[in-house]
Motif scaffolding. Structure first.
Motif, PDB file in Angstrom:
ATOM      1  N   LYS A   4       0.831  -1.189   0.000  1.00  0.00           N
ATOM      2  CA  LYS A   4       0.000   0.000   0.000  1.00  0.00           C
ATOM      3  C   LYS A   4       0.871   1.248   0.000  1.00  0.00           C
ATOM      4  O   LYS A   4       1.894   1.313   0.683  1.00  0.00           O
ATOM      5  N   GLY A   5       0.482   2.241  -0.784  1.00  0.00           N
ATOM      6  CA  GLY A   5       1.223   3.493  -0.840  1.00  0.00           C
ATOM      7  C   GLY A   5       2.273   3.553  -1.933  1.00  0.00           C
ATOM      8  O   GLY A   5       2.792   4.628  -2.245  1.00  0.00           O
ATOM      9  N   ILE A   6       2.614   2.405  -2.526  1.00  0.00           N
ATOM     10  CA  ILE A   6       3.587   2.379  -3.620  1.00  0.00           C
ATOM     11  C   ILE A   6       2.864   2.764  -4.919  1.00  0.00           C
ATOM     12  O   ILE A   6       1.891   2.123  -5.293  1.00  0.00           O
ATOM     13  N   PRO A   7       3.305   3.817  -5.619  1.00  0.00           N
ATOM     14  CA  PRO A   7       2.632   4.226  -6.854  1.00  0.00           C
ATOM     15  C   PRO A   7       2.625   3.117  -7.902  1.00  0.00           C
ATOM     16  O   PRO A   7       3.582   2.335  -8.017  1.00  0.00           O
ATOM     17  N   ILE A   8       1.529   3.051  -8.653  1.00  0.00           N
ATOM     18  CA  ILE A   8       1.382   2.076  -9.737  1.00  0.00           C
ATOM     19  C   ILE A   8       1.229   2.822 -11.054  1.00  0.00           C
ATOM     20  O   ILE A   8       0.371   3.697 -11.195  1.00  0.00           O
TER      21      ILE A   8
ATOM     22  N   VAL B 123       9.292  -3.778 -12.616  1.00  0.00           N
ATOM     23  CA  VAL B 123       8.420  -4.062 -13.762  1.00  0.00           C
ATOM     24  C   VAL B 123       7.657  -5.360 -13.536  1.00  0.00           C
ATOM     25  O   VAL B 123       8.227  -6.366 -13.109  1.00  0.00           O
ATOM     26  N   ILE B 124       6.372  -5.337 -13.830  1.00  0.00           N
ATOM     27  CA  ILE B 124       5.515  -6.520 -13.740  1.00  0.00           C
ATOM     28  C   ILE B 124       4.822  -6.718 -15.075  1.00  0.00           C
ATOM     29  O   ILE B 124       4.171  -5.806 -15.589  1.00  0.00           O
ATOM     30  N   MET B 125       4.975  -7.899 -15.658  1.00  0.00           N
ATOM     31  CA  MET B 125       4.284  -8.265 -16.891  1.00  0.00           C
ATOM     32  C   MET B 125       3.062  -9.099 -16.518  1.00  0.00           C
ATOM     33  O   MET B 125       3.187 -10.205 -15.984  1.00  0.00           O
ATOM     34  N   THR B 126       1.882  -8.588 -16.793  1.00  0.00           N
ATOM     35  CA  THR B 126       0.661  -9.274 -16.364  1.00  0.00           C
ATOM     36  C   THR B 126       0.138 -10.256 -17.401  1.00  0.00           C
ATOM     37  O   THR B 126      -0.721 -11.086 -17.088  1.00  0.00           O
TER      38      THR B 126
ATOM     39  N   ARG C 176      13.142   6.404  -6.327  1.00  0.00           N
ATOM     40  CA  ARG C 176      11.695   6.245  -6.297  1.00  0.00           C
ATOM     41  C   ARG C 176      11.309   4.766  -6.184  1.00  0.00           C
ATOM     42  O   ARG C 176      11.881   3.918  -6.850  1.00  0.00           O
ATOM     43  N   ASP C 177      10.318   4.486  -5.364  1.00  0.00           N
ATOM     44  CA  ASP C 177       9.761   3.143  -5.313  1.00  0.00           C
ATOM     45  C   ASP C 177       8.394   3.176  -5.986  1.00  0.00           C
ATOM     46  O   ASP C 177       7.559   4.049  -5.701  1.00  0.00           O
ATOM     47  N   PHE C 178       8.135   2.246  -6.872  1.00  0.00           N
ATOM     48  CA  PHE C 178       6.907   2.207  -7.665  1.00  0.00           C
ATOM     49  C   PHE C 178       6.864   0.860  -8.372  1.00  0.00           C
ATOM     50  O   PHE C 178       7.818   0.081  -8.324  1.00  0.00           O
ATOM     51  N   ARG C 179       5.765   0.579  -9.051  1.00  0.00           N
ATOM     52  CA  ARG C 179       5.680  -0.596  -9.913  1.00  0.00           C
ATOM     53  C   ARG C 179       5.130  -0.173 -11.274  1.00  0.00           C
ATOM     54  O   ARG C 179       4.139   0.563 -11.345  1.00  0.00           O
ATOM     55  N   MET C 180       5.785  -0.647 -12.317  1.00  0.00           N
ATOM     56  CA  MET C 180       5.374  -0.385 -13.698  1.00  0.00           C
ATOM     57  C   MET C 180       4.778  -1.667 -14.252  1.00  0.00           C
ATOM     58  O   MET C 180       5.480  -2.659 -14.454  1.00  0.00           O
ATOM     59  N   LEU C 181       3.469  -1.667 -14.505  1.00  0.00           N
ATOM     60  CA  LEU C 181       2.765  -2.849 -14.980  1.00  0.00           C
ATOM     61  C   LEU C 181       2.525  -2.760 -16.482  1.00  0.00           C
ATOM     62  O   LEU C 181       2.015  -1.746 -16.981  1.00  0.00           O
TER      63      LEU C 181
END
Length: 396
Positions: A205-209, A266-269, A237-242
């Motif tokens: 929670k709180g990590i930008p997406i 990076v997350i590949m969905t 920066r902490d975040f996730r790039m989907l």
């Protein structure tokens, strides 16, 4: 009472082959048949077809083989195919591809003149330049496509910027801007529902997406996205790039993530087929990252707006048409440095992102219902103009 029109919606592929144009045709066919008139999809054979799933007629003509991600190579040269279409008594032919489909409609018009519209969805020079090394052969391909464009009685584009691609193909005539719609409803998704996406991908929670939605191809400017990710990571920066989608460059993109050491961000969905789940992704995201210069309309920008999620776009791109920086979206130069600076400057300002997202939802969203109604009204104008104009021998 105005006559209900019978429309042929032609394309060089149709579902189960998945891309943006096939999605457009599906919504056209569904809505026209339900509310306005009759629409028939005209497309090449596909060995994986499941036409029984659709509540409208699909006429398939011969294909030679399929390639890539299930794209058939249509062979519309048999006289019977043209006769079949003529015998269906269409009021108008609407091509969505200036290759086999438009050539097929040209063959039909040599026998019987039927008003024809072409929607130019795709910047074909990207595909041609990527696959054809010979300048002479590329130019020949441009000329062939240009002839198919010129044969239409009216040319539609989904954004004004597409005209540059038309010129490359040799077309400098008039065109009508007919934007695509969005099937996702305007919604306000609860925080608890947004958490579904965070739990699915173990995002605290709180990590930008940030998300990208579309086919995974380098020429959608995905390298710029990954370089932006690298710069933001280097800034701490902490975040996730989907990345939502599949495509021919998926393996190369994953490899490049490892090369530049951003695989932890990076997350590949994969492909998200369920539209409700897709809307959850849009809603959970802080920003849609979409620097593509290839796309002629950027439907995903409107899809994100349906969930009040703003987009970060390249200045003067087709996707950025109608977007006001800081009001209905965010505009950057085509530069990873500029993208990273923009994101870095706004990502902590949740109030700004929420306000811009709400403005996008209220001002740039367009439903398929409104989009197709406008197209259907234009069909009648094209037909009336066609019927009031004398026609000599068909020159195409």
């Amino acid at each position: 009472m105005e006559k209900k029109l019978k429309i042929a919606l032609g394309n060089d592929a149709f579902l189960p082959t998945i891309d943006g144009v096939n999605t457009v045709i599906k919504y056209y066919a569904e809505y026209i048949n339900k509310e306005l008139g009759e629409a028939v999809v005209v497309t090449p054979e596909n060995p994986n077809k499941k036409d029984y799933m659709f509540p409208f007629e699909i006429y398939r003509y011969k294909s030679l083989f399929t390639f890539g991600e299930g794209y058939p190579v249509g062979w519309p040269f048999k006289q019977k195919f043209a006769d079949d279409i003529i015998n269906m008594n269409f009021d108008i032919l609407h091509s969505h591809c200036p290759v086999a489909t438009s050539y097929f409609f040209r063959r039909i018009n040599r026998i019987k003149r039927i008003p024809t519209i072409l929607t130019y969805h795709t910047k074909f020079e990207y595909d041609i330049d990527a696959r054809v090394k010979s300048l002479a052969i590329r130019q020949k391909a441009y000329t062939m496509i240009g002839k198919d464009i010129k044969c239409a009685d009216e040319v539609w584009v989904t954004s004004r910027g597409t005209a540059d691609s038309l010129k490359i193909m040799g077309y400098e005539g008039d065109f009508v801007v007919m934007p695509n719609g969005c099937d996702l409803p305007k919604v306000t998704v609860s925080e608890s529902d947004k958490e579904i996406i965070r739990r699915k991908h173990n995002i605290p929670k709180g990590i930008p997406i940030f998300i990208f939605v579309g086919r995974l191809m380098w020429y959608k400017n995905i390298r710029l996205i990954l370089e932006t990710v690298r710069i933001l990571k280097d800034k701490g920066r902490d975040f996730r790039m989907l990345f939502l989608g599949i495509g021919p460059d998926e393996k190369a993109i994953k490899k490049y993530c490892n090369v530049i050491n951003v695989e932890d961000k990076v997350i590949m969905t994969g492909m998200i087929d369920n539209r409700h789940e897709l809307q959850l992704y849009y809603s959970a995201a802080d920003l849609l990252i979409f620097p593509s210069l290839f796309d002629t309309n950027g439907l995903v920008v409107r899809e994100a707006a349906a969930s009040a999620t703003p987009s970060v776009l390249v200045k003067d791109s087709c996707a950025a048409e109608g977007i006001v920086d800081g009001e209905t979206g965010f505009i950057c130069l085509e530069s990873a440095t500029d993208y990273a600076e923009k994101i870095d400057s706004i990502i902590d300002n949740k109030e700004l992102i929420a306000r811009v997202g709400e403005s996008a939802q209220n001002n740039i969203y367009i439903s398929w219902e409104d989009s197709i109604k406008a197209a259907y009204e234009r069909y009648q104008i094209v037909i009336d103009k066609f019927n009031s104009t004398p026609h000599g021998p068909y020159k195409w």
